[in-house]
Design a protein around this motif. Structure first.
Motif, PDB file in Angstrom:
ATOM      1  N   THR A  87      -0.716  24.700  -1.044  1.00 26.29           N
ATOM      2  CA  THR A  87      -2.017  24.260  -1.564  1.00 26.29           C
ATOM      3  C   THR A  87      -1.960  24.246  -3.078  1.00 26.29           C
ATOM      4  N   VAL A  88      -2.860  23.519  -3.677  1.00 21.74           N
ATOM      5  CA  VAL A  88      -2.945  23.453  -5.132  1.00 21.74           C
ATOM      6  C   VAL A  88      -4.415  23.587  -5.527  1.00 21.74           C
ATOM      7  N   PRO A  89      -4.702  23.988  -6.764  1.00 24.56           N
ATOM      8  CA  PRO A  89      -6.106  24.137  -7.176  1.00 24.56           C
ATOM      9  C   PRO A  89      -6.836  22.804  -7.131  1.00 24.56           C
ATOM     10  N   PRO A  90      -8.155  22.821  -6.930  1.00 20.21           N
ATOM     11  CA  PRO A  90      -8.929  21.568  -6.944  1.00 20.21           C
ATOM     12  C   PRO A  90      -8.705  20.790  -8.237  1.00 20.21           C
ATOM     13  N   GLY A  91      -8.496  19.511  -8.098  1.00 21.27           N
ATOM     14  CA  GLY A  91      -8.273  18.660  -9.259  1.00 21.27           C
ATOM     15  C   GLY A  91      -6.813  18.486  -9.621  1.00 21.27           C
ATOM     16  N   ALA A  92      -5.952  19.353  -9.087  1.00 18.79           N
ATOM     17  CA  ALA A  92      -4.528  19.200  -9.357  1.00 18.79           C
ATOM     18  C   ALA A  92      -3.934  18.131  -8.453  1.00 18.79           C
ATOM     19  N   VAL A  93      -2.773  17.629  -8.836  1.00 18.98           N
ATOM     20  CA  VAL A  93      -2.107  16.569  -8.082  1.00 18.98           C
ATOM     21  C   VAL A  93      -0.915  17.159  -7.342  1.00 18.98           C
ATOM     22  N   HIS A  94      -0.788  16.811  -6.072  1.00 19.31           N
ATOM     23  CA  HIS A  94       0.370  17.243  -5.283  1.00 19.31           C
ATOM     24  C   HIS A  94       1.156  16.001  -4.884  1.00 19.31           C
ATOM     25  N   PRO A  95       2.469  16.032  -5.026  1.00 16.57           N
ATOM     26  CA  PRO A  95       3.264  14.842  -4.655  1.00 16.57           C
ATOM     27  C   PRO A  95       3.028  14.378  -3.231  1.00 16.57           C
ATOM     28  N   ALA A  96       2.731  15.306  -2.318  1.00 16.68           N
ATOM     29  CA  ALA A  96       2.509  14.930  -0.919  1.00 16.68           C
ATOM     30  C   ALA A  96       1.312  13.997  -0.776  1.00 16.68           C
ATOM     31  N   THR A  97       0.291  14.184  -1.622  1.00 17.57           N
ATOM     32  CA  THR A  97      -0.880  13.317  -1.554  1.00 17.57           C
ATOM     33  C   THR A  97      -0.530  11.894  -1.963  1.00 17.57           C
ATOM     34  N   ALA A  98       0.237  11.766  -3.043  1.00 18.29           N
ATOM     35  CA  ALA A  98       0.660  10.435  -3.482  1.00 18.29           C
ATOM     36  C   ALA A  98       1.512   9.759  -2.416  1.00 18.29           C
ATOM     37  N   GLU A  99       2.377  10.532  -1.749  1.00 19.61           N
ATOM     38  CA  GLU A  99       3.222   9.975  -0.687  1.00 19.61           C
ATOM     39  C   GLU A  99       2.360   9.458   0.459  1.00 19.61           C
ATOM     40  N   LEU A 100       1.332  10.235   0.836  1.00 21.06           N
ATOM     41  CA  LEU A 100       0.444   9.796   1.917  1.00 21.06           C
ATOM     42  C   LEU A 100      -0.287   8.520   1.523  1.00 21.06           C
ATOM     43  N   PHE A 101      -0.811   8.469   0.314  1.00 21.57           N
ATOM     44  CA  PHE A 101      -1.572   7.293  -0.116  1.00 21.57           C
ATOM     45  C   PHE A 101      -0.713   6.035  -0.094  1.00 21.57           C
ATOM     46  N   GLU A 102       0.525   6.141  -0.549  1.00 21.50           N
ATOM     47  CA  GLU A 102       1.411   4.972  -0.536  1.00 21.50           C
ATOM     48  C   GLU A 102       1.713   4.544   0.896  1.00 21.50           C
ATOM     49  N   LEU A 103       1.856   5.518   1.791  1.00 20.98           N
ATOM     50  CA  LEU A 103       2.131   5.197   3.195  1.00 20.98           C
ATOM     51  C   LEU A 103       0.921   4.522   3.841  1.00 20.98           C
ATOM     52  N   LEU A 104      -0.272   4.978   3.488  1.00 18.75           N
ATOM     53  CA  LEU A 104      -1.483   4.386   4.064  1.00 18.75           C
ATOM     54  C   LEU A 104      -1.601   2.901   3.733  1.00 18.75           C
ATOM     55  N   THR A 105      -1.173   2.525   2.545  1.00 17.23           N
ATOM     56  CA  THR A 105      -1.274   1.107   2.167  1.00 17.23           C
ATOM     57  C   THR A 105      -0.379   0.219   3.016  1.00 17.23           C
ATOM     58  N   THR A 106       0.612   0.798   3.680  1.00 23.37           N
ATOM     59  CA  THR A 106       1.519  -0.004   4.511  1.00 23.37           C
ATOM     60  C   THR A 106       1.009  -0.181   5.933  1.00 23.37           C
ATOM     61  N   ILE A 107       0.034   0.632   6.360  1.00 28.98           N
ATOM     62  CA  ILE A 107      -0.430   0.543   7.755  1.00 28.98           C
ATOM     63  C   ILE A 107      -1.856   0.040   7.877  1.00 28.98           C
ATOM     64  N   LEU A 108      -2.666   0.184   6.819  1.00 33.32           N
ATOM     65  CA  LEU A 108      -4.068  -0.234   6.898  1.00 33.32           C
ATOM     66  C   LEU A 108      -4.203  -1.737   6.694  1.00 33.32           C
ATOM     67  N   PRO A 109      -5.274  -2.330   7.228  1.00 32.38           N
ATOM     68  CA  PRO A 109      -5.533  -3.741   6.944  1.00 32.38           C
ATOM     69  C   PRO A 109      -5.591  -3.974   5.434  1.00 32.38           C
ATOM     70  N   ALA A 110      -5.030  -5.091   4.999  1.00 31.68           N
ATOM     71  CA  ALA A 110      -4.950  -5.396   3.571  1.00 31.68           C
ATOM     72  C   ALA A 110      -6.334  -5.371   2.940  1.00 31.68           C
ATOM     73  N   GLY A 111      -6.412  -4.770   1.769  1.00 29.65           N
ATOM     74  CA  GLY A 111      -7.677  -4.699   1.050  1.00 29.65           C
ATOM     75  C   GLY A 111      -8.308  -3.326   1.083  1.00 29.65           C
ATOM     76  N   LEU A 112      -7.953  -2.495   2.056  1.00 27.87           N
ATOM     77  CA  LEU A 112      -8.452  -1.120   2.120  1.00 27.87           C
ATOM     78  C   LEU A 112      -7.468  -0.237   1.359  1.00 27.87           C
ATOM     79  N   ASP A 113      -7.725  -0.007   0.089  1.00 26.85           N
ATOM     80  CA  ASP A 113      -6.725   0.630  -0.761  1.00 26.85           C
ATOM     81  C   ASP A 113      -7.263   1.767  -1.618  1.00 26.85           C
ATOM     82  N   ARG A 114      -8.480   2.228  -1.342  1.00 26.67           N
ATOM     83  CA  ARG A 114      -9.022   3.402  -2.023  1.00 26.67           C
ATOM     84  C   ARG A 114      -9.308   4.457  -0.963  1.00 26.67           C
ATOM     85  N   PHE A 115      -8.844   5.687  -1.183  1.00 27.10           N
ATOM     86  CA  PHE A 115      -8.867   6.690  -0.129  1.00 27.10           C
ATOM     87  C   PHE A 115      -9.573   7.967  -0.580  1.00 27.10           C
ATOM     88  N   VAL A 116     -10.403   8.497   0.306  1.00 28.72           N
ATOM     89  CA  VAL A 116     -11.022   9.803   0.113  1.00 28.72           C
ATOM     90  C   VAL A 116     -10.677  10.642   1.333  1.00 28.72           C
TER      91      VAL A 116
END
Length: 461
Positions: A87-116
């Motif tokens: 875990t990391v403190p709130p507001g910090a960046v973890h490489p695993a999060t960036a990896e997940l976000f990049e992977l999501l862009t490859t499976i989601l319908p095109a245009g859905l590119d902002r993630f919460v």
């Protein structure tokens, strides 16, 4: 059936006592009445009881265990992260999060590119509501479908299509419009005056009402939304990652919603997490709100690197094993098999809705669903009981891991045929009477419930 050793019964009693005292007395009583063994472990498509008996899991916690119980690839990813930076403190960046976000862009319908990210399906439903109200501040009405389910936190109840869960907490924040599921004309009529901010809709209606909509329904809803400036929120919390034979169920109609929600199967059952995927256009519209601040769309600070790593590993498993294709090709063996059983046993079954490996049996009344579930357990098969005794025709669900084999499906269908043959020998008035009883079960003294069910458990809470 062999007698259960006294030591095992006592262990089960201890578990039920704790649940009854500290969690949910009603649920503990129902578990005691059902005499269900306590699940001790699970692997692949099976769960193993305290007695060592193995059960094929066709319930799958309503879609959670999509890549199989204890998937080794997901487990290894979680353990690796646990040993490095869990875990990391709130507001910090973890490489695993960036990896997940990049992977999501490859499976989601095109245009859905902002993630919460959120900790549950209900939380991301609330995130979607926040986005809708920011992007459409001049509209307060939300359209939902009858029977729709989007979570039970107070905010998510705002868009719940099941009044029995919502009404005790009303008034809630939004003005609801409820239409029949599958009725595109009703959606068009409701959106015509351009007062609706968003449509919240499951591409396949889940829960105890499992319903596959008419062909083209989702495209018609999306078109009505586009024509009226209404946001379309697709709730794929149960249908995501291949369950219906496509990576996402909206792909059956080639639809790209404004917001797409998914959870349940996302980490293979290791750690709850959900994703609210938004189009950049919706985010840009939200940012024009006069009170905009980035924190207004922020997710939960309790999202950990463990959950993110589990999600990434589970998605990679879905891709590596091409599970959407597997669901599309193997699914008909289950859905058509269930439909054939329903045709042979119309006395107690009304149909078998399903698509991909998301299937069920629509039962004549709640007691039929209960009896099928109980007898299937005796055959070593767990099914997804709706836990809803109030609706007239609940659907007993079959949501196995997508790793299930053809041979295992055949075993399920054979057990179901034997179960229905047994049930058909019972008069319909029996199940009608049991239905009246279970609808009053919460008004009966606990000792009577246990006596009627021939349970060896006690109510010590």
């Amino acid at each position: 059936m062999n007698a259960v050793p006294q030591a095992v019964l006592q262990q089960r009693q201890d578990v039920l006592d704790s649940l009854g005292r500290h969690w949910n007395p009603t649920a503990a009583l129902m578990l005691a009445a059902a005499s269900r063994p306590v699940e001790q472990s699970a692997s692949g498509t099976e769960v193993i009881s305290e007695e060592g008996d193995r059960f094929l899991d066709l319930a799958g916690s309503y879609g959670v265990f999509l890549v199989g119980h204890g998937n080794p690839q997901v487990r290894d990813a979680v353990l690796d992260t646990l040993c490095t930076a869990p875990t990391v403190p709130p507001g910090a960046v973890h490489p695993a999060t960036a990896e997940l976000f990049e992977l999501l862009t490859t499976i989601l319908p095109a245009g859905l590119d902002r993630f919460v990210l959120g900790c549950s399906g209900a939380e991301i439903s609330e995130t979607a509501l926040r986005a809708v109200h920011l992007a459409r501040p001049d509209r307060r009405r939300i359209l939902i479908a009858e029977g729709g389910y989007h979570g039970k936190t107070l905010g998510a109840l705002t868009v719940l299509g099941q009044p029995n869960h919502r009404e005790p907490f009303e008034p809630l924040g939004s003005e609801l419009i409820t239409v029949p599921y599958g009725d595109a004309a009703a959606v068009r009529e409701a959106l015509a005056d351009r007062s609706v901010a968003a449509v919240f809709l499951e591409p396949v209606l889940g829960g105890a009402h499992l319903t596959v909509p008419p062909e083209g329904y989702i495209e018609e809803v999306a078109a009505a939304c586009r024509a009226t400036g209404t946001l379309f929120v697709a709730d794929e919390i149960q249908t995501c990652l291949g369950r219906t034979g496509k990576m996402f169920a909206v792909e059956h109609d080639d639809v790209v919603p404004d917001i797409l929600l998914f959870s349940k199967a996302l980490t293979g059952g290791f750690i709850p997490v959900g994703v609210c995927a938004l189009s950049s256009e919706v985010v840009a519209q939200a940012e024009r709100h006069p009170l905009w601040h980035p924190s207004l769309l922020a997710g939960s600070s309790s999202i950990s690197a463990l959950s993110v790593s589990a999600a990434t590993a589970a998605i990679r498993e879905v891709i590596a094993k091409n599970l959407p294709h597997r669901a599309a090709t193997l699914g008909p063996r289950l859905t058509e098999g269930l439909a054939e059983v329903a045709r042979r046993h119309p006395k107690h079954l009304l149909g078998a809705p399903g698509v991909g490996v998301m299937a069920g049996l629509r039962t004549r009344n709640p007691s039929v669903e209960l009896l099928i579930s109980m007898v299937m357990a005796r055959h070593g098969i767990h099914t997804g009981h709706s836990l809803n005794e109030q609706i007239d025709h609940p659907v007993l669900r079959f949501y196995p891991p997508l790793t299930i084999t053809a041979e295992e499906i055949d075993r399920v269908l054979a057990a179901l045929e034997a179960t229905m043959t047994w049930l058909d020998r019972r008069p319909r008035r029996l199940t009608d009477g049991i239905t009246k009883l279970i609808r009053r079960q919460y008004q009966l003294p606990p000792w009577l419930v246990l006596k009627l069910s021939h349970s060896k458990m006690r109510v010590d809470w």
